[in-house]
Design an enzyme around this catalytic site. Sequence first.
Site, PDB file in Angstrom:
ATOM      1  N   ARG A  57       0.382   1.973   5.388  1.00 13.21           N
ATOM      2  CA  ARG A  57      -0.625   1.058   4.856  1.00 13.21           C
ATOM      3  C   ARG A  57      -1.480   0.472   5.982  1.00 13.21           C
ATOM      4  O   ARG A  57      -2.656   0.176   5.781  1.00 13.21           O
ATOM      5  CB  ARG A  57       0.017  -0.051   4.004  1.00 13.21           C
ATOM      6  CG  ARG A  57      -0.984  -0.908   3.243  1.00 13.21           C
ATOM      7  CD  ARG A  57      -0.333  -1.828   2.214  1.00 13.21           C
ATOM      8  NE  ARG A  57      -0.073  -1.160   0.943  1.00 13.21           N
ATOM      9  CZ  ARG A  57      -0.891  -1.185  -0.106  1.00 13.21           C
ATOM     10  NH1 ARG A  57      -2.029  -1.850  -0.050  1.00 13.21           N
ATOM     11  NH2 ARG A  57      -0.585  -0.565  -1.217  1.00 13.21           N
TER      12      ARG A  57
ATOM     13  N   GLU B 122      -1.687 -10.370  -2.125  1.00 14.96           N
ATOM     14  CA  GLU B 122      -1.800 -10.116  -0.699  1.00 14.96           C
ATOM     15  C   GLU B 122      -3.204 -10.277  -0.114  1.00 14.96           C
ATOM     16  O   GLU B 122      -3.342 -10.786   1.001  1.00 14.96           O
ATOM     17  CB  GLU B 122      -1.299  -8.690  -0.398  1.00 14.96           C
ATOM     18  CG  GLU B 122       0.174  -8.508  -0.640  1.00 14.96           C
ATOM     19  CD  GLU B 122       0.556  -7.047  -0.719  1.00 14.96           C
ATOM     20  OE1 GLU B 122       0.059  -6.345  -1.629  1.00 14.96           O
ATOM     21  OE2 GLU B 122       1.334  -6.593   0.122  1.00 14.96           O
TER      22      GLU B 122
END
Lengths: 807, 157
Positions: A311, A762
Amino acid sequence: MSVAKPLPHDAARLHVTGAARYVDDIPTPAGTLHLAFGTSEIAHGRIVAMDLNAVRAAPGVALVVTAEDLPFANDVSPSPAPEPLLATGEVHFMGQPLFLVVAESHLAARKAARLAKVEYEERPAILSIDEALAAGSRFEEGPRVYARGDAAGAIAKAVHVLEGSVEIGGQEHFYLEGQAALALPHEGGDMVVHSSSQHPTEIQHKVADALGLPMNAVRCEVRRMGGGFGGKESQGNALACAAAVAARATGRACAMRYDRDDDMVITGKRHDFRIDYRVGVDAGGRIEGIEFVQLCRCGWSMDLSLPVADRAMLHADNAYYLPNVRIESHRLRTNTQSATAFRGFGGPQGMFGMERVMDHIAHALGMDPVALRRANYYEAARGGGAAPAPDGAPRGISAKMKTGAELTSRAAAPGTGRRYGGAYSPENARPRTLTPYHMEVEDFILHDLTERLLATSDYRARAEAVAAFNAGNAVLKKGIAFSPVKFGISFTLTHLNQAGALVHVYQDGSVHMNHGGTEMGQGLFQKVAQVAAARFGVEVDRVKITATDTGKVPNTSATAASSGSDLNGMAVQAACDTIRDRLAAFVAEGYQADPATVRFEDGKVHVGGEALAFEAVVKDAYMNRISLSATGFYKTPKIVWDRIRGEGRPFFYFAYGAAVTEVVIDTLTGENRILRADILHDCGASLNPALDIGQIEGGYVQGAGWLTTEELVWDGKGRLRTHAPSTYKIPACSDRPDIFNVALWDGANREETVYRSKAVGEPPLMLGISAWLALSNACAAAGPGWPDLQAPATPEAVLAAVTRARA
Amino acid sequence: MADVAMNVNGEAVRAELPDNTLLVDFLRETLGLTGTHVGCETSQCGACVVHLDGEAIKSCSVLAASVAGRAVTTIEGLADGDALHPMQAAFNAHHGLQCGFCTPGMIMAGVDMVRRYRASGEALDEAAIRHELEGNICRCTGYHNIVRAIDAAAKAM
């Protein structure tokens, strides 16, 4: 309609009265035992002898368990690489659990654990990134590389070439409620576990393996956590397994909670990184080619490090089109706590690397940093941009997994992914829309969002005022910075993008809602309850929110990757709609109406010109033998991903936001303050604006904390020296910006998400990068040189950067 | 062992306790008042704040035996029946919480600061609230709504 209302958190009244129960607050049966780990005192070595006689003889001790005593699996790993619950001969970090003490009280267990005499044969510990690189200590066979175009060639031909390197520190979660688990033995060897976990299914699976039971003999229940932030995705496995093993051995309820210092010493944190970069830009500041080397310190076990590092690679572009790009990622194994999930899951580190490059380019070229960023943005979204068609053929996951691998973990299948026959190449991709991983950015809204934030934050005038202040002040220097966020939404392990729900309507018209998501304060339960209430056209207080329970909804994914509302909201919606359709068909029949014309609104069922009370319709339906219970299921469409090739559409959509932060530093001491932050963030059509704004405010402060005050320090022996809030500086109330303006972007999600909302857990954390950039800007005001600020920007780091700027 | 008697939330309580029993453990484990939380165990985070004779203290670093004979108020003793204390109502109305773990300590600290400032005649403005909350950590909210809640409650108290 209940959706989009700014309702308080569902448990707010319980919280303000102290009535909300966390795991450690659950009343326990008489005779409940308490657990503590004895832990390694060295970072790397072999256990030569372990004398536990004094531990066993200590007051109140009922049982001491070592690896040899474990009846079944000694493995708490969420990944295919094993991670022992208790050390088996070799120890890999200072703080690793060696044995388990089971005693009459928490204090008795902790005191006894200190009485062990362990003899080690110490070995050299690999602690730093450089030591790991030199020793070739890594996970996976070598670095992963995602690339598009010819980065080196483009850089060689560029007008300007810059290179640099930045250290990015890790971060302790410091969830206010520490890790905790309670195991209750039931008849026939069954086990019920209450866990402070974001991933009840993994707890269920790991406990089942530890007890040699099938998963159906273990039930995990999670009502709430006192904060998670990713730190409770896998790190609760050890406590749950320990409690279950002890409960099985003693036949008594067993509770375990880490003391805070133990928690910080044992559990994993955010991965720290070093990112080296080389970039070539044209005369106008547009990037022609860029190379990143991401060095990721994973700690001793694999845990979730591979998808975290992936990621980070997937966010190395942040919001910018990179025509020629190469991202090389090293996953380094060190003798430290196993770094784990933390809000953003590698995305923040990757994005920070890109923003650091932008900062460097703007300084070197003397360019306006906002104009530079806008010149490099992806192309703006247009209506009807074609989405790439998903690859329909299901494939096997992996041949390399250990037996009984935890398929619902984000680390389930390292080294593999969905494969394609040919290269992934979205058709109709427009110029300047392709990410380094070949996904077309179809929904890019940052051009307009940036324009609005610059206006509402009065950026231009304030930037001039900052320059004027700096011209007139030798000691104090101000800085101001803008930074955008583009964050990909979906689990990159495609099969995790599924969710289930269970909804009952009782004969009195009350609704019972359950789904696979867990509540850690983010307000997921309330948002999903608002969806359920909206589907039935009733007030949200008619919907009972119930604890996450593997016995009600099975095979759940972790509440992680910001996916909670997207996945579980849709699953609950599907379950409600099944019941609603049955009710509609039933009442329509009585009124000889078309079921499609039946409406559920204002607590009434509207049919054939009549408005019937919802509870009356429900009661009537029950009397007519209509099923009033349903499951719901959802899987995210459109996503396909090959993590080895780095090609596909890993994300259903992107969430966007931007922030402007102003700071002041003292160039004599490095001390600094955040003066003002302005944020404009995209939640699509918000399910609950109050809860979403809360996520944004909290995310920003946590992100700014990561890059400013929060510094993890290990000594040369591998001992974590910052193992309590007295030495590890969590942002306090006085650290938040004096002026803090947060607003929501008012556009709907172009993808068909639940009520066109967007994920919010997030993305806002990365708005905090603007605070670090503002500090860099302030350091640069101290002198003509490049300050080369590192992260976190502690006073020491700021002072060093000021010194470099003046050199 | 110590024979410890004190008043908790208006009721007389008494127990035989090991000398080293912390007040927070007496409240949570002996009396079952689990609204007072244990966050850091070293008096940094403020999740364990209760009132001792009307003043805020961190119950994780006070021995139960050392406060024998005195009056303790916990989060459970703040409301008047079903009617929330203005500080509790303000945290609810202003979204001053997320995970809720710090909330009882925040509320107890908030009530204490409003009382102290009122008694001394000082103004409890936003800067003062932020300064006063330095001993209470919240990891979720970014503090914005906590400050708003205390500010609103101060006006309502």
